[in-house]
Design an enzyme around this catalytic site. Structure first.
Site, PDB file in Angstrom:
ATOM      1  N   VAL A  41       0.880  -1.143  -0.003  1.00 47.92           N
ATOM      2  CA  VAL A  41       0.017  -0.078  -0.114  1.00 47.92           C
ATOM      3  C   VAL A  41       0.919   1.212  -0.027  1.00 47.92           C
ATOM      4  CG1 VAL A  41      -1.951   1.414   1.015  1.00 47.92           C
ATOM      5  CG2 VAL A  41      -1.689  -1.131   1.336  1.00 47.92           C
ATOM      6  N   GLU A  42       0.755   1.888  -1.090  1.00 50.57           N
ATOM      7  CA  GLU A  42       1.459   3.304  -0.977  1.00 50.57           C
ATOM      8  C   GLU A  42       0.704   4.431  -0.074  1.00 50.57           C
ATOM      9  OE1 GLU A  42       3.679   3.662  -5.131  1.00 50.57           O
ATOM     10  OE2 GLU A  42       1.365   4.053  -5.266  1.00 50.57           O
ATOM     11  N   VAL A  43       1.348   4.937   1.090  1.00 53.02           N
ATOM     12  CA  VAL A  43       0.789   5.683   1.808  1.00 53.02           C
ATOM     13  C   VAL A  43       1.467   7.223   1.529  1.00 53.02           C
ATOM     14  CG1 VAL A  43       0.606   6.351   4.259  1.00 53.02           C
ATOM     15  CG2 VAL A  43       0.508   3.974   3.593  1.00 53.02           C
TER      16      VAL A  43
END
Ligand SMILES: NC(=O)c1ccc[n+]([C@@H]2O[C@H](COP(=O)([O-])OP(=O)(O)OC[C@H]3O[C@@H](n4cnc5c(N)ncnc54)[C@H](O)[C@@H]3O)[C@@H](O)[C@H]2O)c1
Length: 313
Positions: free
Chosen positions: A153-155
């Site tokens: 997941v790219e935060v």
């Protein structure tokens, strides 16, 4: 699970929303799934059960627990259903005006302490959160399809996101078995889509110039650099090969690479002809099965890989 976040709402129950819901249900988290269309909610429930069946087929979930985890799912067509949530994840279609409308509604109904995230693929997080009165509580959580399977997941932080918000979201994602990576700058395409598009642009360009067939170009990538990428990222691989060698190759090769600023004409002409890939039966390949059958097979392959990774990496 996270102490700060135990009640989650997801707004938008399509491809991504249902996948994200399934991920949290799997970890025994209560989820409120919200969509403006009752039909979308029904479809999402079926899709989630189907995915649990698939997980159990690969020994990644106990089939006897499906009813129990599904009891943790509530659905609504009313956005006010988010009122009790600690985290609200927006997964509506990729239109800035719609995301603005939904973000405004979320802030109207949510708790003061609630965190709000967007699953946008590439719209600026700064722009999306600009309509909030408290933008420090918001950021991007870019899940990948299928969201319940792909670990990353790219935060993505905006200029306003507080450290507390980032820490809570990173902690939650780690607790549910994801691999979150913090992106410090709100740049278009974040990291994965920039790299994916650089690769695809070159591949389409090679096909356009007749260097090889689509199948052969894909074979070259899959059975060489593709295999290595799961174990060694592109920067680590450069260290393994030697930066001096990479530098020498880069010095003569970069000028040869595709660097057009607009889509390669072959791609544009395919789109104009309605050759859109699996959904129209033709893209770079001919497709004779339904999109559902093809996607099921692709997901099946990913499940096998995840199963293998759990036992071997
Ligand atoms: N599909 C992908 O591969 C993918 C991957 C990563 C990120 N994303 C991003 O995730 C987001 C969602 O994409 P998707 O593919 O799941 O879309 P989708 O079209 O499958 O689902 C969107 C859902 O949102 C609902 N919706 C629309 N307006 C709404 C509103 N006002 N309130 C509540 N629900 C509403 C729709 O009824 C639909 O069910 C987009 O921002 C997209 O760019 C998609």
């Amino acid at each position: 699970m996270s102490e700060d976040i135990s009640r989650i709402s997801i707004v938008g129950a399509g491809t991504m929303g249902s996948g994200i819901a399934q991920l949290f249900l799997h970890e025994n988290v209560s989820v409120f799934l919200i969509d403006s269309m009752e039909k979308a909610l029904e479809r999402a429930k079926k899709r989630i059960i189907d995915q649990f069946e698939m997980l159990s087929h690969y020994g990644l979930f106990d089939r006897n627990n499906i009813d129990r985890v599904m009891d943790n799912l509530k659905t609504s067509v009313e956005i006010s259903a988010i009122a009790e949530s600690d985290l609200i994840i927006e997964a509506v279609p990729e239109k800035l005006s719609l995301k603005h409308e939904v973000f405004r509604q979320i802030e109207t109904y949510c708790r003061d302490e609630a965190i709000i995230t967007t699953n946008t693929s590439g719209i600026s997080i700064n722009e999306i959160v600009s309509v909030l009165k408290k933008p420090d509580r918001a950021l991007g959580t870019h899940f990948f399809m299928p969201a319940n399977i792909i670990p990353l997941v790219e935060v993505v932080r905006s200029d306003y996101t507080s450290k507390e918000t980032i820490d809570k979201v990173m902690h939650l994602l780690q607790a549910v078995g994801k691999k979150p990576v913090l992106i410090n700058k709100d740049i278009p395409g974040f990291i994965a889509n920039r790299i994916q598009h650089a690769l695809a642009r070159e591949a389409i360009s090679l096909l356009e110039s007749g260097v090889a067939t689509a199948e052969d170009i894909d074979t070259v990538v899959r059975y060489s650099i593709g295999m290595r990428l799961l174990f060694t990222g592109p920067l680590e691989q450069r260290d393994v090969n030697g930066l001096d060698i990479h530098h020498d190759i880069a010095a003569y090769l970069y000028k040869e690479l595709e660097n057009r600023q607009t889509p390669v004409p072959l791609l544009t002409s395919k789109v104009e002809k309605g050759e859109l890939g699996i959904k129209t039966g033709k893209g770079f390949y001919e497709w004779n099965e339904s999109p559902e059958t093809i996607l099921r097979r692709k997901n099946d392959q990913l499940y096998k890989l995840i199963y293998w990774m759990k036992n071997n990496i």
